[in-house]
Design an enzyme around this catalytic site. Structure first.
Site, PDB file in Angstrom:
ATOM      1  CE  LYS A   1      -0.970 148.574   9.401  1.00 49.98           C
ATOM      2  NZ  LYS A   1      -2.219 147.872   9.767  1.00 49.98           N
TER       3      LYS A   1
ATOM      4  CG  ASP B   1      -3.166 146.347   1.626  1.00 48.85           C
ATOM      5  OD1 ASP B   1      -3.352 147.454   2.170  1.00 48.85           O
ATOM      6  OD2 ASP B   1      -2.804 145.342   2.254  1.00 48.85           O
TER       7      ASP B   1
ATOM      8  CE1 TYR C   1     -26.264 150.723  15.603  1.00 50.20           C
ATOM      9  CE2 TYR C   1     -27.325 151.135  13.482  1.00 50.20           C
ATOM     10  CZ  TYR C   1     -26.688 150.264  14.354  1.00 50.20           C
ATOM     11  OH  TYR C   1     -26.457 148.963  13.990  1.00 50.20           O
TER      12      TYR C   1
ATOM     13  CG  PHE D   1       2.101 136.273  13.116  1.00 51.98           C
ATOM     14  CD1 PHE D   1       1.331 135.782  12.070  1.00 51.98           C
ATOM     15  CD2 PHE D   1       1.896 137.580  13.519  1.00 51.98           C
ATOM     16  CE1 PHE D   1       0.376 136.576  11.451  1.00 51.98           C
ATOM     17  CE2 PHE D   1       0.944 138.383  12.914  1.00 51.98           C
ATOM     18  CZ  PHE D   1       0.173 137.869  11.876  1.00 51.98           C
TER      19      PHE D   1
ATOM     20  NE  ARG E   1       5.231 140.073  10.091  1.00 49.80           N
ATOM     21  CZ  ARG E   1       3.920 140.312  10.299  1.00 49.80           C
ATOM     22  NH1 ARG E   1       3.379 141.439   9.918  1.00 49.80           N
ATOM     23  NH2 ARG E   1       3.145 139.413  10.853  1.00 49.80           N
TER      24      ARG E   1
ATOM     25  CG  PHE F   1      -0.235 141.737   5.157  1.00 52.99           C
ATOM     26  CD1 PHE F   1       1.013 141.977   5.747  1.00 52.99           C
ATOM     27  CD2 PHE F   1      -1.363 141.876   5.950  1.00 52.99           C
ATOM     28  CE1 PHE F   1       1.095 142.373   7.082  1.00 52.99           C
ATOM     29  CE2 PHE F   1      -1.274 142.274   7.284  1.00 52.99           C
ATOM     30  CZ  PHE F   1      -0.030 142.514   7.850  1.00 52.99           C
ATOM     31  CB  THR F   2      -0.466 137.853   8.083  1.00 49.17           C
ATOM     32  OG1 THR F   2      -0.689 139.212   8.468  1.00 49.17           O
ATOM     33  CG2 THR F   2       1.025 137.554   8.178  1.00 49.17           C
TER      34      THR F   2
HETATM   35  O1  PLI Z   1      -4.245 145.675  11.073  1.00 46.41           O
HETATM   36  P1  PLI Z   1      -5.351 146.026  10.143  1.00 46.41           P
HETATM   37  O2  PLI Z   1      -6.448 145.029  10.193  1.00 46.41           O
HETATM   38  O3  PLI Z   1      -5.851 147.408  10.302  1.00 46.41           O
HETATM   39  O4  PLI Z   1      -4.746 146.021   8.666  1.00 46.41           O
HETATM   40  C1  PLI Z   1      -4.346 144.848   8.043  1.00 46.41           C
HETATM   41  C2  PLI Z   1      -3.228 145.097   7.086  1.00 46.41           C
HETATM   42  C3  PLI Z   1      -3.468 145.052   5.753  1.00 46.41           C
HETATM   43  N1  PLI Z   1      -2.480 145.267   4.845  1.00 46.41           N
HETATM   44  C4  PLI Z   1      -1.225 145.563   5.224  1.00 46.41           C
HETATM   45  C5  PLI Z   1      -0.187 145.802   4.181  1.00 46.41           C
HETATM   46  C6  PLI Z   1      -0.907 145.635   6.569  1.00 46.41           C
HETATM   47  O5  PLI Z   1       0.334 145.953   6.923  1.00 46.41           O
HETATM   48  C7  PLI Z   1      -1.919 145.387   7.553  1.00 46.41           C
HETATM   49  C8  PLI Z   1      -1.630 145.366   8.917  1.00 46.41           C
HETATM   50  N2  PLI Z   1      -0.397 145.411   9.337  1.00 46.41           N
HETATM   51  C9  PLI Z   1       0.040 145.261  10.579  1.00 46.41           C
HETATM   52  C10 PLI Z   1      -0.827 145.036  11.759  1.00 46.41           C
HETATM   53  C11 PLI Z   1       1.476 145.353  10.761  1.00 46.41           C
HETATM   54  O6  PLI Z   1       1.958 145.281  11.902  1.00 46.41           O
HETATM   55  O7  PLI Z   1       2.180 145.517   9.741  1.00 46.41           O
END
Ligand code: PLI
Length: 460
Positions: free
Chosen positions: A261, A218, A75, A452, A385, A127-128
């Site tokens: 990513k 970011d 933990y 979305f 998008r 970004f969303t």
């Molecule tokens: O999906 P998360 O919570 O691990 O990350 C959020 C996020 C933050 N910044 C940017 C530039 C992103 O592209 C992003 C998540 N993107 C997704 C889920 C996408 O499909 O692009």
């Protein structure tokens, strides 16, 4: 055959495969109707080639899989936390690490710690999830990206750049005290995976330093951004991706990161900062929302896999193949005269739905419509998008009408082959030939946040 030509290929071989289900157009017609014409609501087993996102969908290496077996699921004080902390210091240079379950967990903590009600948060295109967390913390996002980013045909090599005049005007209007930080995304997702130049970052650093404003990155796709700098910015062609990544971070005060990513993991993220006070507040808040500050919502094994993925992500050969595959698909689309965002970006091909379906008005959801049509044609799943992703202005209740109305064909890393790319390009071409027959959609269900993901539509 030319004897000087040297093709390149991926710097890996395939050890395990996942079999895919093939479907008929009739089955896909039924599936998309049941999903309310929203590709997020399809079952993944009904999808042939999944280009919904590059987030959490990449293939881990054998090293990463073996890292999972080293999970220390204590933990508190898991040794995998310290491995991750070491990787973050080594590759990004930040002093303090707060792990989170994914990127938006870090965005929440950062926004809660740094934004006060009435603050302004400038950024290079929204970004969303990032914008929503800024708004939920009481801030207002203001877009300060260069105008070229909003034009899908403009060939500026660094369309993610911040317009320093726009930022200066914003500082003048509201005062530096109202601006807790500038949020810089590398690369810019909703502009089409477009990079920011090092020169722009340096100039931004100088301007913000004058006013005592912080820069928060970011850094979700930072290695991809570094590749574009290496390829296109003067003075960087001989520098490694790893060195460029570290230089980018050096002009900033901290970062949010989605490990799903660049870092080639299925789950994980973090907040990293240099400032001791921000770190203390954030590591206090993380225990409320995510978990203890040495795991932040992650299993020990996930932190280990992310640490290994970070190192793999900055290898020059990896990035050449990753962006090379995106380029391959993009060039096929260009040959077929499909309207796409140019220059071709880092993580996918973005079709300009306004130019693809010019007979549809933006509130008939052209990108949503096109994503559904592509799925029915070939089982290729893509993502809207455009107006649906942009949501509504919280004050007026009106739709935001973004200039870019795009369908994103996002390429997961190390997952699909060149033959998959050919099938995708052929499907887009087929749908393009029949584009005049395509009717728009109306929204029949709209959730309050990040609509979305769950909105439902019916055909007009
Ligand atoms: O999906 P998360 O919570 O691990 O990350 C959020 C996020 C933050 N910044 C940017 C530039 C992103 O592209 C992003 C998540 N993107 C997704 C889920 C996408 O499909 O692009």
């Amino acid at each position: 055959m030319s004897l000087t030509k040297r093709s390149w290929a991926e710097p890996f071989k395939i050890k395990m495969v996942e079999l895919l289900k093939m479907t008929t157009p009739e089955q896909r017609e039924k599936a998309i109707k049941e999903a309310g014409h929203n590709t997020f609501l399809l079952k993944s087993e009904d999808v042939y080639i999944d280009l919904l996102t590059d987030s959490g969908t990449s293939a881990m290496s054998d090293q990463q899989w073996s890292g999972l077996m080293l999970g220390d699921e204590a933990y508190a004080g898991s040794k995998n936390f310290y491995t991750l902390e070491k990787a973050v210091k080594k590759f990004y240079g930040y002093k303090h690490l707060i792990p989170t379950h994914q990127g938006r967990g870090a965005e929440n903590i950062l926004s809660q710690v740094m934004i006060k009600k009435g603050d302004i948060v400038p950024g290079n295109m929204y970004f969303t999830t990032t914008r929503l967390h800024q708004e939920l913390a009481g801030g207002t996002f203001v877009d300060v990206i260069i105008d070229e980013a909003h034009d899908s045909e403009n060939l500026h090599p660094f369309k993610g750049n911040i317009d320093l005049n726009k930022l200066q005007a914003l500082i003048k209007k509201h005062g530096a005290k109202k601006i807790p930080y500038v949020c810089v995304a590398v690369t810019v997702n909703l502009a089409g995976g477009q990079p920011v130049s090092m020169q722009n970052l340096k100039e931004l650093r100088a301007l913000t330093q004058e006013h005592g404003i912080k820069i928060m990155l970011d850094m979700t796709r930072i290695a991809e951004n570094a590749y574009f700098i290496q390829q296109h910015e003067k003075g960087y062609s001989k520098k490694s991706i790893a060195a460029i990544v570290k230089e980018i971070c050096s002009y900033t005060d901290g970062a949010t990161f989605s490990g799903k990513k660049d870092a080639l993991v299925n789950i994980g993220g973090f907040l990293a900062v240099n400032d001791q006070e921000i770190f203390e507040e954030a590591s206090n808040l993380v225990v409320v929302y995510e978990g203890l500050h040495t795991y932040g919502g992650l299993a020990g094994r996930d932190m280990e896999a992310m640490a290994i993925g970070i190192e793999e992500s900055v290898q020059d050969e990896h990035m050449k193949a990753r962006i090379g595959q995106v380029l391959y698909l993009g060039e096929k689309m260009q040959e077929a005269e499909i309207p796409i965002v140019l220059p071709i970006g880092g993580h996918g091909i973005f079709i300009d739905a306004k130019r693809f379906l010019p007979h549809l008005k933006q509130d008939q959801f052209p990108a949503q419509t096109l994503a559904a049509a592509l799925y029915v044609d070939s089982g290729v799943r893509t993502m809207e998008r455009g107006i649906v992703s942009a949501g509504r202005n919280a004050k007026t209740g009106d739709h935001y009408y973004p200039k870019l109305e795009l369908v994103r064909l996002t390429i997961p890393r190390r997952v699909y082959t060149q033959a998959h790319m050919d099938v995708i390009a052929e499907s887009v071409e087929r749908v393009y030939q029949d584009r005049k027959k395509i009717r728009g959609l109306k929204m029949v269900y709209e959730p309050k946040y990040l609509r979305f993901f769950q909105a439902r539509f019916s055909k007009l």
